[in-house]
Design a protein around this motif. Structure first.
Motif, short mmCIF file in Angstrom:
data_model
loop_
_atom_site.label_atom_id
_atom_site.label_comp_id
_atom_site.label_asym_id
_atom_site.label_seq_id
_atom_site.Cartn_x
_atom_site.Cartn_y
_atom_site.Cartn_z
N VAL A 13 65.49 14.91 18.63
CA VAL A 13 65.06 15.00 20.02
C VAL A 13 65.01 16.48 20.40
O VAL A 13 66.02 17.18 20.32
CB VAL A 13 66.00 14.24 20.97
CG1 VAL A 13 65.53 14.38 22.42
CG2 VAL A 13 66.10 12.77 20.57
N ILE A 14 63.84 16.95 20.78
CA ILE A 14 63.63 18.35 21.17
C ILE A 14 63.39 18.36 22.67
O ILE A 14 62.40 17.81 23.15
CB ILE A 14 62.42 18.96 20.43
CG1 ILE A 14 62.59 18.81 18.92
CG2 ILE A 14 62.23 20.41 20.84
CD1 ILE A 14 61.32 19.06 18.12
N THR A 15 64.32 18.97 23.41
CA THR A 15 64.22 19.02 24.87
C THR A 15 63.71 20.39 25.29
O THR A 15 64.27 21.42 24.90
CB THR A 15 65.59 18.76 25.51
OG1 THR A 15 66.06 17.48 25.07
CG2 THR A 15 65.49 18.76 27.03
N VAL A 16 62.66 20.40 26.09
CA VAL A 16 62.11 21.64 26.64
C VAL A 16 62.92 21.98 27.88
O VAL A 16 62.95 21.21 28.84
CB VAL A 16 60.62 21.49 27.00
CG1 VAL A 16 60.08 22.78 27.59
CG2 VAL A 16 59.82 21.08 25.78
N ASP A 17 63.58 23.14 27.85
CA ASP A 17 64.40 23.57 28.97
C ASP A 17 63.64 24.62 29.78
O ASP A 17 64.02 25.78 29.85
CB ASP A 17 65.73 24.13 28.45
CG ASP A 17 66.75 24.30 29.56
OD1 ASP A 17 66.54 23.74 30.65
OD2 ASP A 17 67.76 24.99 29.33
N ALA A 18 62.51 24.18 30.36
CA ALA A 18 61.66 25.05 31.17
C ALA A 18 60.85 24.17 32.10
O ALA A 18 60.62 22.99 31.81
CB ALA A 18 60.74 25.88 30.29
N ASP A 19 60.39 24.74 33.20
CA ASP A 19 59.61 23.93 34.14
C ASP A 19 58.11 24.05 33.93
O ASP A 19 57.34 23.34 34.55
CB ASP A 19 59.98 24.26 35.59
CG ASP A 19 59.70 25.71 35.95
OD1 ASP A 19 59.41 26.51 35.06
OD2 ASP A 19 59.80 26.02 37.16
N ARG A 20 57.69 24.96 33.03
CA ARG A 20 56.26 25.15 32.78
C ARG A 20 56.00 25.38 31.29
O ARG A 20 56.77 26.05 30.62
CB ARG A 20 55.74 26.39 33.52
CG ARG A 20 55.90 26.34 35.02
CD ARG A 20 55.50 27.67 35.65
NE ARG A 20 54.09 27.96 35.50
CZ ARG A 20 53.15 27.62 36.38
NH1 ARG A 20 53.48 26.99 37.48
NH2 ARG A 20 51.89 27.93 36.18
N ILE A 21 54.90 24.85 30.82
CA ILE A 21 54.36 25.21 29.51
C ILE A 21 52.92 25.63 29.80
O ILE A 21 52.04 24.79 29.99
CB ILE A 21 54.40 24.07 28.49
CG1 ILE A 21 55.81 23.52 28.33
CG2 ILE A 21 53.88 24.55 27.13
CD1 ILE A 21 55.91 22.30 27.41
N ASP A 22 52.72 26.93 29.88
CA ASP A 22 51.40 27.46 30.23
C ASP A 22 51.06 28.63 29.31
O ASP A 22 51.77 28.90 28.34
CB ASP A 22 51.35 27.85 31.70
CG ASP A 22 52.42 28.85 32.10
OD1 ASP A 22 53.01 29.51 31.21
OD2 ASP A 22 52.67 29.00 33.31
N ALA A 23 49.98 29.33 29.63
CA ALA A 23 49.51 30.43 28.78
C ALA A 23 50.58 31.50 28.57
O ALA A 23 50.66 32.11 27.51
CB ALA A 23 48.25 31.05 29.38
N ALA A 24 51.43 31.71 29.57
CA ALA A 24 52.45 32.75 29.48
C ALA A 24 53.51 32.45 28.43
O ALA A 24 54.13 33.37 27.88
CB ALA A 24 53.11 32.97 30.84
N VAL A 25 53.74 31.17 28.13
CA VAL A 25 54.81 30.81 27.19
C VAL A 25 54.32 30.00 25.99
O VAL A 25 55.13 29.61 25.15
CB VAL A 25 55.95 30.04 27.90
CG1 VAL A 25 56.59 30.87 28.98
CG2 VAL A 25 55.44 28.72 28.46
N ALA A 26 53.03 29.75 25.89
CA ALA A 26 52.50 28.87 24.84
C ALA A 26 52.83 29.36 23.43
O ALA A 26 53.23 28.58 22.58
CB ALA A 26 50.99 28.70 25.00
N ILE A 27 52.70 30.65 23.19
CA ILE A 27 52.99 31.19 21.85
C ILE A 27 54.47 31.06 21.54
O ILE A 27 54.86 30.64 20.45
CB ILE A 27 52.49 32.63 21.71
CG1 ILE A 27 50.96 32.65 21.77
CG2 ILE A 27 52.98 33.28 20.42
CD1 ILE A 27 50.35 34.02 21.85
#
Length: 109
Positions: A13-27
């Motif tokens: 189980v991989i939990t994303v600990d962020a409120d956004r997945i956008d161009a700024a963090v995609a890489i």
């Protein structure tokens, strides 16, 4: 971009600990996913319950991560917020991924 990984009943189980997945963090997201995917095999659940916003770069990063998976592995999604769920349905990505209401529901499936 912070991802937390835990193994439960043979499922990673991989939990994303962020409120956004956008161009700024995609890489950064894709790099962290690559690290998480190399530590296991089989079934992976990406828990997006904390993510309130995703754009096309974020969708692309999730698809890229899926393509990086070991042969025979499966990536499922869980905990999509209404806004994120809407993006997956509008782009028809819900036909590519199995989507669970929550990580606990995914583990029970």
């Amino acid at each position: 971009m912070q991802l937390n990984t835990r193994s439960e009943n043979g499922v990673e189980v991989i939990t994303v600990d962020a409120d956004r997945i956008d161009a700024a963090v995609a890489i950064s997201f894709k790099d962290r996913m690559r690290e998480s995917l190399t530590n296991g095999s089989g079934r992976f659940v990406l828990d997006l319950e904390k993510v309130d916003f995703i754009d096309s770069s974020g969708l692309g990063a999730i698809v890229a991560a899926m393509k990086l998976m070991p042969q025979g592995s499966k990536l499922e999604l869980a905990g999509l917020t209404p806004a994120v769920d809407k993006v997956f349905r509008m782009t028809r990505m819900d036909s590519i991924f199995v989507i669970h209401p929550s990580a606990s529901a995914a583990l029970g499936a």
